[in-house]
Design an enzyme around this catalytic site. Sequence first.
Site, PDB file in Angstrom:
ATOM      1  N   MET A 135      85.998  47.959 -11.303  1.00  0.00           N
ATOM      2  CA  MET A 135      86.545  48.047 -12.665  1.00  0.00           C
ATOM      3  C   MET A 135      88.030  47.663 -12.700  1.00  0.00           C
ATOM      4  O   MET A 135      88.826  48.325 -13.373  1.00  0.00           O
ATOM      5  CB  MET A 135      86.369  49.479 -13.211  1.00  0.00           C
ATOM      6  CG  MET A 135      84.914  49.870 -13.344  1.00  0.00           C
ATOM      7  SD  MET A 135      84.693  51.608 -13.720  1.00  0.00           S
ATOM      8  CE  MET A 135      84.666  52.339 -12.108  1.00  0.00           C
ATOM      9  N   LYS A 177      77.412  50.959 -21.208  1.00  0.00           N
ATOM     10  CA  LYS A 177      78.782  51.408 -21.117  1.00  0.00           C
ATOM     11  C   LYS A 177      79.632  50.201 -20.811  1.00  0.00           C
ATOM     12  O   LYS A 177      79.769  49.829 -19.652  1.00  0.00           O
ATOM     13  CB  LYS A 177      78.922  52.404 -19.988  1.00  0.00           C
ATOM     14  CG  LYS A 177      78.140  53.661 -20.206  1.00  0.00           C
ATOM     15  CD  LYS A 177      78.371  54.523 -19.027  1.00  0.00           C
ATOM     16  CE  LYS A 177      77.654  55.838 -19.162  1.00  0.00           C
ATOM     17  NZ  LYS A 177      78.037  56.715 -18.080  1.00  0.00           N
ATOM     18  N   ASP A 234      71.932  50.760 -18.444  1.00  0.00           N
ATOM     19  CA  ASP A 234      73.267  50.401 -18.907  1.00  0.00           C
ATOM     20  C   ASP A 234      73.508  48.907 -18.757  1.00  0.00           C
ATOM     21  O   ASP A 234      72.640  48.147 -18.349  1.00  0.00           O
ATOM     22  CB  ASP A 234      74.341  51.294 -18.266  1.00  0.00           C
ATOM     23  CG  ASP A 234      74.370  51.155 -16.765  1.00  0.00           C
ATOM     24  OD1 ASP A 234      74.055  50.056 -16.281  1.00  0.00           O
ATOM     25  OD2 ASP A 234      74.711  52.146 -16.082  1.00  0.00           O
TER      26      ASP A 234
HETATM   27  C1  LIG Z   1      81.003  51.786 -13.563  1.00  0.00           C
HETATM   28  S1  LIG Z   1      81.158  50.863 -12.092  1.00  0.00           S
HETATM   29  C2  LIG Z   1      79.551  51.077 -11.469  1.00  0.00           C
HETATM   30  C3  LIG Z   1      79.458  50.749 -10.019  1.00  0.00           C
HETATM   31  C4  LIG Z   1      78.039  50.832  -9.524  1.00  0.00           C
HETATM   32  N1  LIG Z   1      77.542  52.188  -9.574  1.00  0.00           N
HETATM   33  C5  LIG Z   1      77.908  50.299  -8.095  1.00  0.00           C
HETATM   34  O1  LIG Z   1      77.609  51.068  -7.166  1.00  0.00           O
HETATM   35  O2  LIG Z   1      78.102  49.097  -7.913  1.00  0.00           O
HETATM   36  C6  LIG Z   1      81.154  49.235 -12.703  1.00  0.00           C
HETATM   37  C7  LIG Z   1      81.934  48.260 -11.839  1.00  0.00           C
HETATM   38  O3  LIG Z   1      81.147  47.859 -10.719  1.00  0.00           O
HETATM   39  C8  LIG Z   1      81.481  46.542 -10.362  1.00  0.00           C
HETATM   40  N2  LIG Z   1      80.293  45.707 -10.420  1.00  0.00           N
HETATM   41  C9  LIG Z   1      79.048  46.118 -10.639  1.00  0.00           C
HETATM   42  N3  LIG Z   1      78.175  45.092 -10.570  1.00  0.00           N
HETATM   43  C10 LIG Z   1      78.905  43.995 -10.277  1.00  0.00           C
HETATM   44  C11 LIG Z   1      78.603  42.636 -10.079  1.00  0.00           C
HETATM   45  N4  LIG Z   1      77.348  42.170 -10.154  1.00  0.00           N
HETATM   46  N5  LIG Z   1      79.600  41.775  -9.802  1.00  0.00           N
HETATM   47  C12 LIG Z   1      80.864  42.216  -9.715  1.00  0.00           C
HETATM   48  N6  LIG Z   1      81.220  43.499  -9.896  1.00  0.00           N
HETATM   49  C13 LIG Z   1      80.259  44.382 -10.172  1.00  0.00           C
HETATM   50  C14 LIG Z   1      82.510  46.065 -11.358  1.00  0.00           C
HETATM   51  O4  LIG Z   1      83.796  46.307 -10.813  1.00  0.00           O
HETATM   52  C15 LIG Z   1      82.243  46.970 -12.533  1.00  0.00           C
HETATM   53  O5  LIG Z   1      83.370  47.082 -13.364  1.00  0.00           O
END
Ligand SMILES: C[S@@+](CC[C@H](N)C(=O)[O-])C[C@H]1O[C@@H](n2cnc3c(N)ncnc32)[C@H](O)[C@@H]1O
Length: 458
Positions: free
Chosen positions: A382, A269, A247
């Site tokens: 998010m 996504k 993704d």
């Molecule tokens: C659908 S969720 C997935 C979370 C993921 N499974 C995790 O454990 O980090 C997606 C959200 O994770 C956060 N996110 C993921 N990677 C990030 C990054 N490198 N920097 C900042 N926020 C991040 C953001 O808030 C993003 O909108």
Amino acid sequence: MSNSHLPLVINASRARFYIIGGGAVAARKVKTLIDTGAMIYVIAPNIDNAILDLAGDRLTCHERVAGEENYRAGDYVVLATDDKATNEHQARLARNSGAWVCRTDEPEDNDFSFPAVVDRSPLKVAISTGGATPALTRLVRDRIEAFIPTDYSRLGQWLESLRLRLRSEGTSKERGVFWRRLMQSQAPDQVLARQEASADKIVEGLLSGEDISAGEAFLVGAGPGDPDLLTFRALRLIQMSDVVFYDRLVSPSILSLLPDDCERHYVGKARSDHAVPQDEINQRLVDEALKGRRVLRLKGGDPFIFGRGGEEIQQLAEAGIPFQVVPGITAASGCSSYAGIPLTHRDHAQSVRFVTGHMKDGTCNLPWSELIHPQQTLVIYMGLVGLPEICSQLIAHGMPAETPIALIEKGTLPDQQVHTGTLATMPEYVAGRKIQAPTLTIVGSVVSLHSTLNWRSG
Ligand SMILES: C[S@@+](CC[C@H](N)C(=O)[O-])C[C@H]1O[C@@H](n2cnc3c(N)ncnc32)[C@H](O)[C@@H]1O
């Protein structure tokens, strides 16, 4: 410089080792040898307690000056005294008797030396520069140490008992083709995943001549972006996959670790734009595995934290497809570490709560009053679009307007940015800037630590 050093493996349990000297160097050699079952004799006027404590059946200590020792041909003599004349004299005696000499003071004069060892018994990796540069030996040893998971011991023991079993059964499958196919099968990874029963099934299939082509799936957390934050297992599975579904949050540098011939499918996504509907992703994982392929489902962060990982493996489980789940560093851990904002801290927060700020029908459906807690850090995934609503709802439900808040943009990536403010100021701050996803929001007094603990630029 010489190329004369050849690493050989000896059965130390049949050997006699003399160690002349009783200090720290001698103690290190004794420590290396003690579990091998070698006969060890330590001779020195003063012997370190670390050595004396190990004395027993296989280790004899003689607290005296080394004299005209009766070495035998094939003995190993380690000269570890500070006295050059003693070392030279003992080396001469040893060689006259046909014994091998290791001089810790003059490595150039060695008949043998001790390599650095990475021990995953029965697997042992020996690293040696023949005494030329111990610093390089140590560096390489540390790197290999980090690279070979400790579970290789388990795999080695499983393979060893299989080899012994096949030998005792006199099966001709003991060599060649069988072992090659076994090692290329999923069996080694099943053992590393502590699923020996599945590995045993593969062995039985190969022994009975069945073609083992059942596929499997790996649900792997890729972490927040920096490839250095992958786990060893994630990297191993990434490198052996036939097909990947990934993704938007999986960074290009992580995708570059896939095998060249791995088939890639983006099922990205973005917030309101599901490139491929969830049901279809679940079904495609099953379909590919049923073709006998190794299917990698690669997800940002941790697959079980706001990642729908549970739904995807549910369908695999129902279809009877073997799968593994590999945790990843979730955005909260990655972003907070790389921003210098500890999520808990004795002076600031005793608990931390992860919530999703995802908007549904234009609002965030969060239990606002539960989130208002003075000693709690709030991490909002998010939450960029809903940020103005989140700030105003928190204030409306009793959180002080001056509560610190951080927005971490592209956390752990080379272009990471950390924006800080308060619940009162952040909505306006964000409105005036082009902030790029992904972002993570941290609310609570721990954010105030960023100014002193930030260790990365940006
Ligand atoms: C659908 S969720 C997935 C979370 C993921 N499974 C995790 O454990 O980090 C997606 C959200 O994770 C956060 N996110 C993921 N990677 C990030 C990054 N490198 N920097 C900042 N926020 C991040 C953001 O808030 C993003 O909108």
